[in-house]
Design a protein around this motif. Structure first.
Motif, PDB file in Angstrom:
ATOM      1  N   ALA A 194     -77.567   0.617  44.354  1.00  0.00           N
ATOM      2  CA  ALA A 194     -77.029   1.926  43.986  1.00  0.00           C
ATOM      3  C   ALA A 194     -75.829   1.758  43.069  1.00  0.00           C
ATOM      4  CB  ALA A 194     -76.640   2.711  45.242  1.00  0.00           C
ATOM      5  N   ASP A 197     -76.982   0.663  39.743  1.00  0.00           N
ATOM      6  CA  ASP A 197     -77.704   1.798  39.157  1.00  0.00           C
ATOM      7  C   ASP A 197     -76.735   2.800  38.538  1.00  0.00           C
ATOM      8  OD1 ASP A 197     -80.339   3.267  38.943  1.00  0.00           O
ATOM      9  OD2 ASP A 197     -79.155   4.772  40.010  1.00  0.00           O
ATOM     10  N   LEU A 198     -75.571   2.958  39.176  1.00  0.00           N
ATOM     11  CA  LEU A 198     -74.604   3.943  38.713  1.00  0.00           C
ATOM     12  C   LEU A 198     -73.685   3.367  37.626  1.00  0.00           C
ATOM     13  CD1 LEU A 198     -73.863   5.458  42.199  1.00  0.00           C
ATOM     14  CD2 LEU A 198     -74.905   6.660  40.287  1.00  0.00           C
TER      15      LEU A 198
ATOM     16  N   ASN B  84     -80.846   7.106  36.586  1.00  0.00           N
ATOM     17  CA  ASN B  84     -80.191   6.958  37.885  1.00  0.00           C
ATOM     18  C   ASN B  84     -81.186   7.218  38.995  1.00  0.00           C
ATOM     19  OD1 ASN B  84     -77.120   8.170  36.541  1.00  0.00           O
ATOM     20  ND2 ASN B  84     -77.571   6.107  37.216  1.00  0.00           N
ATOM     21  N   THR B  85     -80.864   6.670  40.166  1.00  0.00           N
ATOM     22  CA  THR B  85     -81.815   6.696  41.267  1.00  0.00           C
ATOM     23  C   THR B  85     -81.236   7.402  42.484  1.00  0.00           C
ATOM     24  OG1 THR B  85     -82.570   4.535  40.502  1.00  0.00           O
ATOM     25  CG2 THR B  85     -83.315   5.237  42.680  1.00  0.00           C
ATOM     26  N   VAL B  86     -82.080   8.168  43.158  1.00  0.00           N
ATOM     27  CA  VAL B  86     -81.747   8.668  44.496  1.00  0.00           C
ATOM     28  C   VAL B  86     -82.576   7.842  45.465  1.00  0.00           C
ATOM     29  CG1 VAL B  86     -81.828  10.624  46.070  1.00  0.00           C
ATOM     30  CG2 VAL B  86     -81.260  10.985  43.667  1.00  0.00           C
ATOM     31  N   ARG B 152     -74.377  12.442  43.031  1.00  0.00           N
ATOM     32  CA  ARG B 152     -73.891  11.153  42.554  1.00  0.00           C
ATOM     33  C   ARG B 152     -74.779  10.615  41.423  1.00  0.00           C
ATOM     34  NH1 ARG B 152     -73.819   5.952  46.483  1.00  0.00           N
ATOM     35  NH2 ARG B 152     -76.044   6.195  46.139  1.00  0.00           N
ATOM     36  N   ALA B 153     -76.085  10.805  41.592  1.00  0.00           N
ATOM     37  CA  ALA B 153     -77.011  10.267  40.589  1.00  0.00           C
ATOM     38  C   ALA B 153     -77.012  11.108  39.309  1.00  0.00           C
ATOM     39  CB  ALA B 153     -78.418  10.191  41.171  1.00  0.00           C
ATOM     40  N   LEU B 161     -84.025  11.047  36.119  1.00  0.00           N
ATOM     41  CA  LEU B 161     -83.603  10.842  37.510  1.00  0.00           C
ATOM     42  C   LEU B 161     -84.801  10.312  38.290  1.00  0.00           C
ATOM     43  CD1 LEU B 161     -81.162  11.260  39.443  1.00  0.00           C
ATOM     44  CD2 LEU B 161     -82.307  13.321  40.206  1.00  0.00           C
TER      45      LEU B 161
END
Lengths: 296, 357
Positions: A194, A197-198, B84-86, B152-153, B161
């Protein structure tokens, strides 16, 4: 129902409570009381209130029977520094290894755990004398370096503070490894993904996510290594000589050689108070840092 | 218009511990347009998550390309990709406040504190979590964590996304609510969503387009209606909702005959030969066998299941073969087990899958 449960609980908890009550609190109380009594002429105590034991360390000795010596606090300070170096060295060695181990297969992890605990199967004294053999002027390291020609006189490694820290690191590594490993193993890998990723680079992920997430293990390991290192007297006894003397040796000498039990007890009380205070501040700082590490 | 995401001949092979190899992605081609909500749907192990991770940059492709906005991402590390990833587990940073979690992408990019606070506030408002800035993730409910992960993503305005089964941890009611919210959110922010799920209902509800995957390949791509109504294979027909599948021989002129001799009238144009007829349970109408309409299938009720708004029946055709599944509205007059009934249908709704398999 409630009653039966609490009775059951009490029966389970009472053995350890009684045991610790008698064998931990008891001796501690004795030490606390002795530290305020007059030393007997040939060991033991005389039951008079006597604060000079502390005066010798902190500077209100009368200068007639008891003399103020700053050396005691100096040695305590030095012991704490050596313990701190031990903690830092252990951390530097152990932290990367825990990540490596946590990526191994289950079977290999078990095998590694076995390796880490392997030293416990041999006597500490034997292992320390092995270090003596390695470090002494005609030991393996010096012989090798002389033979290669890097040095033309043996290095003074044995009976130095360096030797003591080296020995303590060696003995304490498993105690650092286990808590740090536990927290690294628990670390959720998706947090690392994460973070990257960010947009975080490797070092940012390390500082802002990995380090704070594993901080509880680091704190636990540090405490477990620091406390027995400060008061250690076996390792400095074998590897330290006169230059590597630690506060633990001082206490040992007061009880066994000088036969001044009250002063030994007073030293112990001071060590305990100082170490507890340091640890408390450290733990509080770590807890707060856990929430703010890397914040700007 | 150029697609925002292009995947070309993606191949990913995993070694198994036994020394074998699994082709998690076996030549996948996919385009996603700007502003599109695409769902990757398939059973576990079909490669949908591997594809998502390859887009995010957590997984390297052994062959093929991932292009975003025309740029090949082969050598671009995850932290530099405009996606970006959730995560399924949300992967919130438990040691940070909600606001710091949301602003994380800005923090690591070196954006100033005031700007971060302002943007985090905006995003939290977008997902309906105003006033939660100072909470810790552990103080949030599942749905709230979900929203924080979304905010956040989205804060760094990604081009795409990626969502990895983000609703699977929520209970049914909340899941349905979040499905609608997600779709609305996507309309609002105007970002392409690539959503991974194994839940066909979720896929039908939210997607502009569904990509059905199986064994590392794409089985079919289409709108939810196309996927539901015109499945290209038995796998897709089976995976998307309940269905009746009958092996038939089609004469090419509107009549299909099953192995048991049941005759089905079909409007769809298809070449003559072997085929599978697909009929959804809700497309069939039950009536009493005494006034059966033309081309009806005669049979007996073998089981009835009452589900409140709906009734499910299992019907055994007099000609034999597998039981037919029928869904009917509860209108007071049910059919009882053993009763002789007629199954009728609109020839327009029958879909034929060509081939034997």
């Amino acid at each position: 129902m409630m009653r039966r449960q609490s009775l059951f609980l009490a029966s389970l908890l009472s053995p350890v409570t009684i045991y610790l009550g008698i064998f931990f609190i008891g001796p501690l109380a004795i030490i606390a009381v002795f530290s305020l009594l007059e030393p007997g002429l040939y060991g033991g105590v005389v039951w008079n209130f006597y604060h000079w034991n502390y005066g010798r360390m902190f500077g209100w000795a009368d200068g007639v029977i008891e003399y103020y010596e700053p050396i005691y606090l100096k040695i305590l300070w030095r012991s704490m520094m050596m313990a701190m170096f031990t903690v830092i060295a252990c951390l530097i060695f152990v932290y990367p290894v825990t990540f490596w181990v946590s990526h191994l297969s289950q079977k290999r992890q078990m095998f590694f755990m076995f390796l880490i605990t392997l030293p416990f199967f041999t006597s500490l004294i034997v292992r320390l004398y092995a270090w003596l053999m390695i470090l002494k002027p005609s030991g393996i390291i010096n012989d090798a370096l002389l033979w290669i020609g890097i040095i033309d006189q043996p290095l003074d490694m044995i009976f130095t503070r360096f030797a003591v820290v080296l020995g303590m690191v060696y003995v304490m590594i498993p105690f650092m490894f286990l808590p740090v490993y536990a927290s690294v193993e628990r670390l959720d890998r998706s947090l690392i993904e994460a973070s990257s990723d960010l947009g975080a680079r490797g070092w940012q992920t390390f500082l802002k996510v990995i380090l704070p997430q594993t901080l509880p293990g680091i704190a636990g390991g540090s405490v477990i290594v620091f406390i027995p290192s400060v008061g250690n007297f076996v390792i400095p006894d074998v590897l330290g000589g006169a230059k590597g003397l630690m506060i633990g040796n001082l206490v040992e000498q007061q009880f066994l050689d000088a036969r001044n039990w009250p002063f030994g007890a007073a030293l112990s009380m001071v060590i305990m108070t100082v170490v507890l205070t340091v640890m408390l501040i450290y733990a509080l700082k770590i807890m707060r840092a856990g929430q703010n590490v890397g914040a700007s | 218009m150029q697609p925002i995401l292009e995947i070309r001949d993606a191949v990913r092979v995993f070694k198994t511990p036994e020394g074998g190899a699994v082709r998690a992605l076996d030549g996948v081609n996919l385009d996603v347009d700007a502003n599109e909500f695409v769902t990757l749907l398939g059973p576990s192990g079909c490669g949908k998550t591997t594809l998502l991770r390859a887009i995010a940059g957590f997984e390297d492709l052994d062959d093929g390309q991932v292009r975003v906005d025309g740029a090949d991402l082969r050598r671009v590390p995850a932290f530099r990709r405009p996606v970006n990833t959730v995560f399924q587990s949300y992967a919130l940073f438990s040691h940070m406040s909600v606001a710091r979690n949301v602003a994380y992408a800005l923090e690591v990019a070196g954006v100033g504190k005031d700007e971060r606070t302002r943007r985090a506030g905006e995003l939290l408002e977008l997902v309906g979590l105003e006033g939660m800035e100072t909470r810790k993730p552990s103080q949030l409910s599942g749905g709230q964590k979900q929203r924080v992960a979304l905010a956040r993503a989205l804060i760094s305005q990604p081009k795409i996304l990626l969502l990895d089964e983000p609703l699977s941890a929520l209970d049914r009611q909340l899941r349905q609510q979040m499905q609608v919210e997600l779709k609305n959110l996507q309309d609002e922010v105007g970002v392409s969503f690539v959503f991974v799920t194994h839940d066909q209902e979720e896929a039908l509800t939210m997607s502009d387009r569904i990509v059905v995957m199986c064994d590392g390949r794409i089985e079919q791509t289409g709108t939810p209606r196309e996927i539901y109504r015109k499945p290209k294979s038995r796998f897709v027909a089976n995976f998307i909702g309940e269905t009746n599948m009958i092996k038939v021989t089609f004469d090419g002129k509107g009549t299909a005959t099953s192995v048991e001799g049941i005759i089905l009238k079909v409007s769809e144009a298809a070449p003559a030969g072997r085929a599978t007829a697909v009929l959804r349970p809700s497309d069939l109408t039950l009536s009493d066998s005494k006034n059966a309409p033309a081309h009806a299938i005669l049979g007996k009720v073998r089981q009835e299941i009452y589900l409140g708004a709906e009734l499910h029946y299992l019907i055994e055709a007099d000609a034999g073969g597998e039981y037919w599944r029928v869904t009917a509205k509860d209108e007071g007059v049910g059919f009882h087990t053993g009763q002789s009934v007629a199954l009728s249908y609109d020839p327009d709704v029958i879909h034929l899958i060509e081939g034997d398999a």
